[in-house]
Structures are given as structure tokens and as C-alpha cells.
Write an enzyme that holds these catalytic residues in place. Structure first.
Site, PDB file in Angstrom:
ATOM      1  N   ILE A  98       0.847  -1.186   0.000  1.00  0.00           N
ATOM      2  CA  ILE A  98       0.000   0.000   0.000  1.00  0.00           C
ATOM      3  C   ILE A  98       0.887   1.242   0.000  1.00  0.00           C
ATOM      4  O   ILE A  98       1.930   1.272   0.658  1.00  0.00           O
ATOM      5  CB  ILE A  98      -0.915   0.007   1.249  1.00  0.00           C
ATOM      6  CG1 ILE A  98      -1.754  -1.280   1.305  1.00  0.00           C
ATOM      7  CG2 ILE A  98      -1.820   1.228   1.258  1.00  0.00           C
ATOM      8  CD1 ILE A  98      -2.507  -1.458   2.609  1.00  0.00           C
ATOM      9  N   LYS A 114       5.680   3.798   0.072  1.00  0.00           N
ATOM     10  CA  LYS A 114       5.187   2.537  -0.483  1.00  0.00           C
ATOM     11  C   LYS A 114       5.592   1.428   0.485  1.00  0.00           C
ATOM     12  O   LYS A 114       6.772   1.104   0.611  1.00  0.00           O
ATOM     13  CB  LYS A 114       5.800   2.321  -1.866  1.00  0.00           C
ATOM     14  CG  LYS A 114       5.384   1.051  -2.578  1.00  0.00           C
ATOM     15  CD  LYS A 114       6.045   1.017  -3.964  1.00  0.00           C
ATOM     16  CE  LYS A 114       5.786  -0.265  -4.703  1.00  0.00           C
ATOM     17  NZ  LYS A 114       6.445  -0.279  -6.037  1.00  0.00           N
ATOM     18  N   ASP A 209       8.242  -0.524 -18.419  1.00  0.00           N
ATOM     19  CA  ASP A 209       6.802  -0.349 -18.187  1.00  0.00           C
ATOM     20  C   ASP A 209       6.399   1.115 -18.342  1.00  0.00           C
ATOM     21  O   ASP A 209       5.672   1.657 -17.514  1.00  0.00           O
ATOM     22  CB  ASP A 209       6.423  -0.861 -16.793  1.00  0.00           C
ATOM     23  CG  ASP A 209       4.911  -1.001 -16.617  1.00  0.00           C
ATOM     24  OD1 ASP A 209       4.208  -1.181 -17.628  1.00  0.00           O
ATOM     25  OD2 ASP A 209       4.434  -0.921 -15.463  1.00  0.00           O
ATOM     26  N   GLU A 409      35.826  13.586 -23.063  1.00  0.00           N
ATOM     27  CA  GLU A 409      34.760  12.590 -22.915  1.00  0.00           C
ATOM     28  C   GLU A 409      33.816  12.972 -21.778  1.00  0.00           C
ATOM     29  O   GLU A 409      32.599  12.786 -21.885  1.00  0.00           O
ATOM     30  CB  GLU A 409      35.364  11.206 -22.672  1.00  0.00           C
ATOM     31  CG  GLU A 409      36.013  10.606 -23.924  1.00  0.00           C
ATOM     32  CD  GLU A 409      36.758   9.312 -23.641  1.00  0.00           C
ATOM     33  OE1 GLU A 409      36.822   8.466 -24.543  1.00  0.00           O
ATOM     34  OE2 GLU A 409      37.289   9.157 -22.513  1.00  0.00           O
ATOM     35  N   ASP A 507      35.876  15.608  19.033  1.00  0.00           N
ATOM     36  CA  ASP A 507      36.170  15.627  20.472  1.00  0.00           C
ATOM     37  C   ASP A 507      37.584  16.136  20.770  1.00  0.00           C
ATOM     38  O   ASP A 507      38.030  16.131  21.919  1.00  0.00           O
ATOM     39  CB  ASP A 507      35.941  14.254  21.111  1.00  0.00           C
ATOM     40  CG  ASP A 507      36.877  13.179  20.561  1.00  0.00           C
ATOM     41  OD1 ASP A 507      37.790  13.519  19.773  1.00  0.00           O
ATOM     42  OD2 ASP A 507      36.694  11.996  20.917  1.00  0.00           O
TER      43      ASP A 507
END
Length: 534
Positions: A98, A114, A209, A409, A507
């Protein structure tokens, strides 16, 4: 005169005029498509919700004890998501999980989450697919037309993928609501779609997709950019590999997918189908069922003559023909499509785009030298699976196949990704990435400079990098150990050592412990840090 296509389902009866040629051309109608899909597991995309601005930087990962349970999906300590985010209303539901709207507890900003149920990941392949989706999201995040990925978190029951909340809804819903648009407006939309394909292929990913439902608008603003989402079926491109599994959504599937013999060219076909729909309101190959849709695709009769095509420019039709060539070897590439006259003659905004690779290299330039060396150690120990996409990107930039990237390049590769950097800025990036000062960027240096900083979330990577400097395994990196390691790369001068220790040794004991090292490595790891984007 208007017309309506009703072959997509008897329940669809409304007609929506869309002008697609010029502002004075006769309108035609967009008929919403049914959504037959070949594969399962597609999650619904977020719909209208507020989108925060500006884009936030992710918080540092929460600390986990050494005794924390390691999650079987991400292979890192499990985290209670509720400590970081509040989940709100459901936005969508799919086979495995979900999608919710969520709020970052640290700053109140909203995202999409998700949540994938681990008990539904029954097969080993399901787990591998989810892992790959996470890796691809990490690899591609930062691109202007790809949803921003915030992080992956695993708990006892679920895997959570937190990403940008796109509140403007689906692309085609906006088109339907608007009612009409010109060919120029279609070109503005389509350029963003093709740019996604180009960037994915350049960075070694095939989406598999592409469809309108997987493009969301960032906001409800009229000029909102669109973002590609749902990389659940995407894969890293492997040189010479032929893919044979049938994936995708019926109307957008290329013929070679149905023949179970395909490569990255299928994304160009799917984009071509989307352009056909943008300009005509219907897909080029239609049917009442998946079977009849597939038969139409295999038959391959492309109609560019009947209405509304006489009102549409020859240039647009030429681009469609080239994207829907049946032989994938003869099909136009995404890079070539971006240079097609129909795309370039519409005076689309020339605003410079920062590619994800470029943003990461800018970050890398700003890091202190110890962090650069530590990243190099991590890069050398990453698996082939983890750097698959970067390997393809390197090959695309290394045009003479020398095994290194020269200044020319790098400049040409960044230009192909949309960068408008000056010569001096590219030179700065080159010098930052060229750790051994050889004048070129080798493969490991490239991976070091461009790998996604989510790699720093993995505790084992940080431990190995720390061990590289902590030669005597005392738990501290001393000044002598630092000097010894950095001298190998020409960075061992006293001024550099002082700079590193002053920056990292919080520290003030004159040495660097593991906690200080981790804090340095995780500091400023977002790909969207506005301070690092010019």
C-alpha cells in the site's frame, strides 16, 4: 468537427475535445483508456496532495545498535519507520503493498511511502525484484523527470520505500481535465518523457513499463514538471543480454517483447505509443482484450492518414514512424529522438538541467580528502550487482573504450545528459574525481565520484573503509595512519592532514574514532542539497 473513439469500453461515453495540431486546428477527442496490464504487482500512484517546497534534504539514518536484527531484504539493521515518519491516508494499493502519504517527523514535510508486505514476497524472485527496484531508485534519483527517492527502511513486517510526493496526479488525467492542448504543448510534455528514457538508458537502466499512468505531475500548477515513477519492472542493462519475460502494459508493449527477444529499445516504442495517444487520443494498436491488442501490435498496421492525422504536422508523424519501427535495430534512439526537428523546433525551454551524475560529482568536489579516499575504498569493494548501472554510464562516457574518461569525454558525456557547465566548471569536476592525478578518470574513480550515497547507509561498507585507515585495529585513525594512507595518493602533506583532523575530530583528542568517521561520511549525503547545485 469533433469525433469520439468508443472502442475502449462501453462504459466510457464522455467526449473531451483536444486540439493537437495548432491553436486553430479542429479539435479531436481524448477517450480515457482501460488499463489492461501484462504483469501483476503494479501499485497505484499518489494523487492530489500538497507538495512541499523546497525539496528537503534527508535526515541522517537513525542510529542502530550493533545488536540490531539484520533485515533479510535490505541486509542492514531493521528500523522502526514510525520513529522517522507518521503514516497518513492511503494513496494507492497493489498486489504487494500500500502507498501512503507520510510526514517526516523532523521537519513536517510530506512524502509518499510505499509499504510492501514481506509475507507477500513468497518467491526468491520477489525479493530480488524489490531489492533491484531499491537499487534502481537509488541509482536514478536526482534526475529532473524521475521521482526523488528518499530512502528504504525495513522492519519486521514490511519494507518501506519513501519518495517524493507528486501531488498533481497522473499526466493523462491532467490532459483530460484541461480538455485541449496544442502540438507545441504536446512536444513540451513529450520531451520530458523522452528525456527519462534517454537518461535511463545512458545510466544503464531499461524501464520496461513506460505508460502514462507512470508519469505524475509534481504539483497542480499549470507548468508543473512530470516525473516518472514505478520502477518495479526496471532492470539494469547487461551487455549482450536478451530479455525474454513478457512485461509491461498491453497497449504499450513492443512487438519484440511478445516475441520474447528484446532489449532497451522497447522503451522507445512505448514512448512512441504515448506520443501517438497525445496527438490522436487513442493508441495506435487497439483491441477489446489483451489478446486482440497483441494481435494488432504484431500485425503492425500504423494509421497516420485518417482523422485527426491530416491536421497534424508531418514532422510529428515522422517522429512517430521512427519510434514505432518494428525492427528494434532500425528504431530511433532516445538521444536521437531528443534531436528530432519536431522536438527542437518547438522552442522548448533551454534552462540548464543538472543530471544526477553531475550533482553527485559536484558533491564529491566539496568533500574533504579523507572522505574521498574512504569512498574509493567503498567503491573498490562494491559488488558488480551494486554498480551495474554506473558501469554502463562509464562505458557510455568512455567513447574510445580506453578504460579511462578524458576531459573531452567527460564534457561530451555531461552535455548528452543536459549539462550546460562551463569549461572551467567541468575542469573542476575532473580534478575532483581524478584522485590519483593521472589526468583521466579511471573506472574506480568514476564509481567513487558518482555512486549514490545510499551506499553509506550500509554499516559493513563503513566498517571496511574505517579498517583501511585504522591499520593497527586500535579503533582510532591516528595522525600517522592518516598520513600513511593519504601519502599513497599525494595528499599526505601536513596542511591536508591538519585540515582533515580539524574537520573530523569533533572531540579534539587528535585522532578519529569510528563515530566521528561515520558522522563525516554521512554528512551531506543528499543528491538534492541546494548548496551543491549551481
Amino acid at each position: 468537427m469533433g469525433f469520439c473513439f468508443s472502442k475502449f469500453g462501453k462504459s466510457q461515453t464522455h467526449e473531451i475535445p483536444i486540439s493537437s495540431s495548432s491553436d486553430s486546428s479542429p479539435p479531436h477527442h481524448y477517450q480515457p483508456l482501460p488499463k489492461p496490464t501484462v504483469s501483476q504487482g503494479q501499485t497505484s500512484n499518489p494523487t492530489s496532495n500538497p507538495q512541499p517546497k523546497p525539496k528537503p534534504a534527508p535526515p541522517p539514518p537513525p542510529s542502530t545498535s550493533s545488536g540490531s536484527q539484520i533485515g533479510p531484504i535490505l541486509n542492514r539493521p531493521m528500523i522502526d519507520l514510525s520513529a522517522l515518519y507518521d503514516l497518513h491516508k492511503e494513496l494507492g494499493r497493489g498486489q504487494f503493498g500500500i502507498t501512503y502519504k507520510c510526514t517526516d517527523k523532523s521537519n513536517g514535510r510530506e512524502y509518499a511511502c510505499k509499504s510492501i508486505s514481506k509475507r507477500k514476497l513468497i518467491r526468491r524472485k520477489d525479493i530480488e525484484d524489490v531489492r533491484r527496484e531499491v537499487m534502481i531508485l537509488q541509482h536514478l534519483t536526482g534526475q529532473p523527470n524521475i521521482v526523488e527517492f528518499r530512502g528504504a527502511y525495513e522492519d519486521k513486517d514490511n519494507l518501506h520505500l519513501v519518495m517524493e510526493l507528486c501531488s498533481g496526479g497522473e499526466l493523462f488525467d491532467r490532459i483530460i481535465k484541461k480538455g485541449s492542448y496544442s502540438e507545441k504543448e504536446a512536444a513540451n510534455i513529450f520531451r520530458q518523457i523522452v528525456n527519462v528514457v534517454h537518461v535511463c538508458h545512458f545510466m544503464g537502466v531499461v524501464h520496461r513499463d513506460l505508460k502514462p499512468e507512470n508519469f505524475l505531475l509534481v504539483s497542480n500548477e499549470e507548468d508543473s514538471p512530470i516525473k516518472a515513477t514505478d520502477f518495479g519492472l526496471s532492470v539494469f542493462i547487461e551487455e549482450g543480454k536478451v530479455y525474454r519475460d513478457i512485461v509491461g502494459s498491453a497497449y504499450y508493449v513492443a512487438p519484440e517483447v511478445l516475441h520474447r527477444n528484446y532489449g532497451k529499445e522497447i522503451d522507445v516504442w512505448s514512448a512512441g505509443v504515448m506520443l501517438y495517444i497525445l496527438l490522436s487520443g487513442v493508441p495506435p494498436f487497439w483491441g477489446e482484450t489483451e489478446k486482440t491488442i497483441f494481435e494488432a501490435i504484431l500485425e503492425g498496421k500504423l494509421d497516420l492518414e485518417t482523422s485527426p492525422w491530416p491536421t497534424i504536422s508531418e514532422s510529428a508523424k515522422d517522429l512517430i514512424r521512427k519510434m514505432l519501427i518494428r525492427d528494434p535495430k532500425k528504431r530511433i534512439t532516445a538521444a536521437e529522438a531528443l534531436e528530432h526537428p519536431w522536438m527542437t523546433d518547438t522552442k522548448i525551454s533551454d534552462k540548464p538541467i543538472n543530471s544526477a551524475v553531475l550533482v553527485r560529482m559536484k558533491q564529491f568536489r566539496a568533500m574533504n580528502k579523507l572522505k574521498k579516499l574512504a569512498l574509493k575504498v567503498i567503491a573498490e569493494n562494491l559488488s558488480e550487482e551494486e554498480i551495474k548501472g554506473l558501469k554502463q554510464t562509464f562505458k557510455n562516457m568512455d567513447t574510445d573504450e580506453s578504460g579511462t574518461i578524458t576531459f573531452d569525454e567527460l564534457r561530451n558525456g555531461l552535455h548528452r545528459l543536459g549539462s550546460k557547465l562551463t569549461e572551467s566548471e567541468i575542469k573542476q569536476l575532473m580534478e575532483a574525481a581524478d584522485v590519483d592525478k593521472s589526468g583521466t578518470i579511471d573506472y574506480i574513480e568514476f564509481v567513487t565520484a558518482t555512486m549514490h550515497r545510499h551506499r553509506l547507509e550500509k554499516e559493513e561498507n563503513l566498517i571496511e573503509a574505517f579498517k583501511y585507515f585504522d591499520k593497527d585495529r586500535s579503533g582510532f585513525i591516528t595522525r600517522d595512519e592518516l598520513k600513511h594512507s593519504m601519502t599513497e595518493y599525494g595528499m599526505g602533506d601536513d596542511a591536508t592532514i591538519d585540515e582533515v583532523i580539524n574537520d573530523v575530530d569533533t572531540d579534539n583528542d587528535g585522532r578519529i574514532n569510528y563515530e566521528e568517521f561515520v558522522a563525516m561520511m554521512r554528512k551531506g549525503t543528499t543528491d538534492s542539497d541546494p548548496k551543491l547545485i549551481r
